[in-house]
Design an enzyme around this catalytic site. Structure first.
Site, PDB file in Angstrom:
ATOM      1  N   SER A 297       0.691  -1.240  -0.011  1.00  0.00           N
ATOM      2  CA  SER A 297       0.138  -0.005   0.070  1.00  0.00           C
ATOM      3  C   SER A 297       1.012   1.255  -0.027  1.00  0.00           C
ATOM      4  O   SER A 297       1.901   1.158   0.354  1.00  0.00           O
ATOM      5  CB  SER A 297      -0.852  -0.013   1.283  1.00  0.00           C
ATOM      6  N   ASP A 298       0.375   2.252  -0.408  1.00  0.00           N
ATOM      7  CA  ASP A 298       1.126   3.708  -0.019  1.00  0.00           C
ATOM      8  C   ASP A 298       0.960   3.962   1.351  1.00  0.00           C
ATOM      9  O   ASP A 298       0.175   3.186   2.117  1.00  0.00           O
ATOM     10  CB  ASP A 298       0.530   4.719  -0.984  1.00  0.00           C
ATOM     11  N   CYS A 299       1.573   4.653   1.958  1.00  0.00           N
ATOM     12  CA  CYS A 299       1.760   4.847   3.352  1.00  0.00           C
ATOM     13  C   CYS A 299       0.528   5.328   4.259  1.00  0.00           C
ATOM     14  O   CYS A 299       0.240   6.346   3.899  1.00  0.00           O
ATOM     15  CB  CYS A 299       3.062   5.489   3.841  1.00  0.00           C
ATOM     16  N   SER A 301      -2.360   4.138   3.199  1.00  0.00           N
ATOM     17  CA  SER A 301      -3.504   4.288   2.140  1.00  0.00           C
ATOM     18  C   SER A 301      -4.822   3.241   2.692  1.00  0.00           C
ATOM     19  O   SER A 301      -5.759   3.526   2.256  1.00  0.00           O
ATOM     20  CB  SER A 301      -3.076   4.150   0.753  1.00  0.00           C
TER      21      SER A 301
END
Ligand code: NAG
Length: 596
Positions: A297-299, A301
């Site tokens: 995931s993006d941080c 997200s």
């Protein structure tokens, strides 16, 4: 132990000593700082574990390890700051490191200092992309991963790098456009595959030098614009545009580059958070493209699509949606907190978690992290002396030279001839730039040559900033700049942007030069007695129609964010040591103004 023998030694002892010395010198250099991540040969406990046996196929070792883990351990292994499992001899691991154009300390997995005070900082990606040179991109990746491995061996970096950023730079106001290879899908695809190959090594078999990650999947090109931020952005994309544009670099990254990871983005695509979309993750990346690696995931997200987007009613549903969609690793704490109750509520099973873990641990095994002592492994001998080498720094210079774009050269005013100039005026807020030259997602550079320093190697200089910073809110320094212009035999204006204007979480609202920069350029040009050379240092495009139409401005160069050696390259182009047009006819682009 020193390889010395004192005079009292008998012949036999001398010979033994020599043998010992020779033998010792055959042992690989043990780099201080790095405890083996797992399977330490000195640990009697782990020796019997099948997952430590390098003669067993990786998928078998992975299953052996997963079978030994408890559910609470598993849950704490699918987040970026994975816990240690001391009873199995496994250290904690920080998955988040960055290496967009040099080893970076943006992620918590990498630290500069001690034996590693800096690393080679190449031009920002939007610059290097302008070289159109695939072997250059791969070569940069090879050098960056040498330095990354060296820092890993020294205990100061990870092996999983969340780079490159291959989002299509469709909106030129996007603050992160600088990180990308631009808006052309074909070029972005070539860049993605080349850089990833460079980073991961020409993996004979399955082995990884470092694990790269193509991000952020997908249709992400807005951070914070006009009241909409990336956490609330819903990109509406047709199937055709997804396939023909946004997917192209990601597909090449997986298929051609054989990347070990893909990251999903914060934004939604057509009403669904990308990290919760099984069509994007499970069906496209893993199903169609057959990713051999992990999806991250993006941080935060996952937290974002629950907290900010209210995509699910409960946090357990959010955790379950992400895992069911095909997410393997959460950058952030969300899965560590909510996966247990998601399993208890029957939203996902422990087996779903096992599949994610298998994808993660396989990558760690391909990196050699379960092979025991790092110093005995491939790349195990890399250390401080392999960082910021003169060859690496020379490549940063070569990359900067190949990145610079000649936009205009009226009356062949370039190159300037040093022997015909007594002094050259170097003016502008970026004239003496250092960190500005490396853009974002950078680390600590080995050192810098600023534009002013580079030019001063050819000709005597006079320097004025003209504006305080690129924001250029006042004109009180214009007079001093005009004075230089009246006296110097030529003027180089180094204008443009920096991270205070375009950055992550900071999009622009217009494409003109900020503040009073245009006015400074025009006034200095009017006062100039010699040729006026305008340099635009920026990631995103800048509308400089005013300069193109100014008869006093003879040459214009876009220098991007040219990296640690930028000033040398700029001077080499200005004085003709490097010809920005000879090898690359496209550098004579006429199209320099952008309208929205
Ligand atoms: C492309 O980059 C390579 C590797 O750095 C370099 O040797 C080569 O000269 C470059 N090609 C051109 C056309 O400049």
């Amino acid at each position: 132990m020193a390889c010395e023998n004192d005079n009292n030694n008998k012949g036999l002892l001398l010979a033994l000593g020599l043998v010992l010395c020779v033998t010792l010198s055959f042992f690989p250099r043990v780099t201080e700082g790095r405890v083996p991540f797992a399977c330490d040969p000195r640990n009697g406990l782990t020796r019997g574990f099948k997952f430590c046996n390098t003669h067993v196929p990786i998928h078998v070792r992975v299953q052996d390890l997963i079978a030994r883990l408890t559910l609470p351990e598993k849950i704490r292994l699918v987040v970026n700051n994975a816990i240690a499992v001391p009873r199995l001899g496994i250290q904690g691991y920080e998955w988040w490191s960055e290496a967009l154009h040099g080893v970076s300390n943006v992620g918590p997995g990498t630290k500069f200092g001690g034996a590693f005070p800096g690393a080679t900082m190449f031009p920002q990606v939007i610059s290097t992309a302008a070289s159109f040179n695939q072997s250059l991109w791969q070569e940069i990746g090879r050098v960056v991963s040498d330095e990354a491995r060296a820092m890993y061996n020294g205990g100061q970096a990870g092996l999983t790098y969340w780079s490159p950023n291959v989002n299509i730079f469709r909106d030129p106001r996007w603050g992160r456009g600088q990180e990308t290879p631009g808006e052309d899908p074909t070029l972005a695809a070539k860049y993605a595959a080349s850089y990833v190959k460079g980073l991961q090594g020409d993996s004979a078999g399955n082995h990884l030098k470092v694990a790269a990650c193509c991000k952020h999947y997908t249709a992400y090109d807005l951070d914070n614009w006009n009241g909409v931020d990336r956490f609330h952005f819903n990109a509406k994309v047709s199937k055709q545009d997804l396939e023909d544009t946004y997917d192209v670099p990601f597909k090449a990254c997986v298929l051609e580059g054989q990347v070990a990871s893909v990251m999903c983005s914060y934004n939604q695509v057509n009403g669904k958070p990308t990290c919760a979309d099984p069509d994007l993750l499970r069906n496209t990346i893993r199903g169609q493209w057959r990713l051999n690696g992990y999806i991250v995931s993006d941080c935060d997200s996952v937290g974002v699509f629950f907290d900010n987007q209210h995509y699910t009613k409960t946090p357990e549903e959010a955790a379950a949606e992400a895992i069911k969609a095909g997410l393997d690793l959460d950058c952030g704490p969300f899965l560590a907190i909510h996966t247990d109750s998601a399993i208890r509520k029957g939203l996902i099973s422990e087996n779903d978690l096992n599949l994610a873990l298998a994808n993660l641990i396989s990558v760690q095994m391909r990196l050699g992290m379960f092979d025991g002592e790092p110093s005995t492994q491939p790349y195990g001998n890399l250390g401080p002396r392999d960082v910021c080498t003169s060859a690496h720094q020379q490549l940063a210079l070569e990359a900067a030279r190949e990145s610079i774009v000649l936009l205009q050269n009226k009356g062949n005013s370039l190159p300037l001839s040093p022997s015909r100039l007594r002094t050259i005026g170097v003016v502008g807020p970026n004239a003496d730039a250092t960190v500005t030259m490396i853009g974002n997602y950078a680390g600590v550079a080995c050192g810098y040559t600023t534009p002013l320093q580079g030019i001063a190697r050819y000709v005597k200089t006079a320097h004025q900033v003209g504006c305080r910073g690129v924001a250029c809110r006042g004109n009180e320094l214009f007079g001093a700049a005009e004075t230089i212009a009246r006296q110097a035999d030529a003027i180089v204006l180094v204008m443009g942007l920096d991270q205070t204007v375009e950055a992550e979480t900071r999009d622009r609202v217009g494409l003109l030069l900020p503040g009073l920069q245009q006015e400074l350029v025009t006034r200095v040009a009017r006062a100039a007695k010699g040729p006026v050379i305008l340099l635009i240092m920026s990631g995103g495009p800048v509308d400089i129609s005013f300069a193109k139409n100014d008869p006093k401005i003879s040459a214009i160069l876009w220098v991007g964010y040219p990296g640690q050696a930028g000033g040398t390259a700029i001077a080499d182009v200005i004085f003709g040591t490097t010809n920005p047009g000879k090898l690359f006819p496209h550098h004579y682009l006429e199209f320099i103004s952008y309208t929205i």
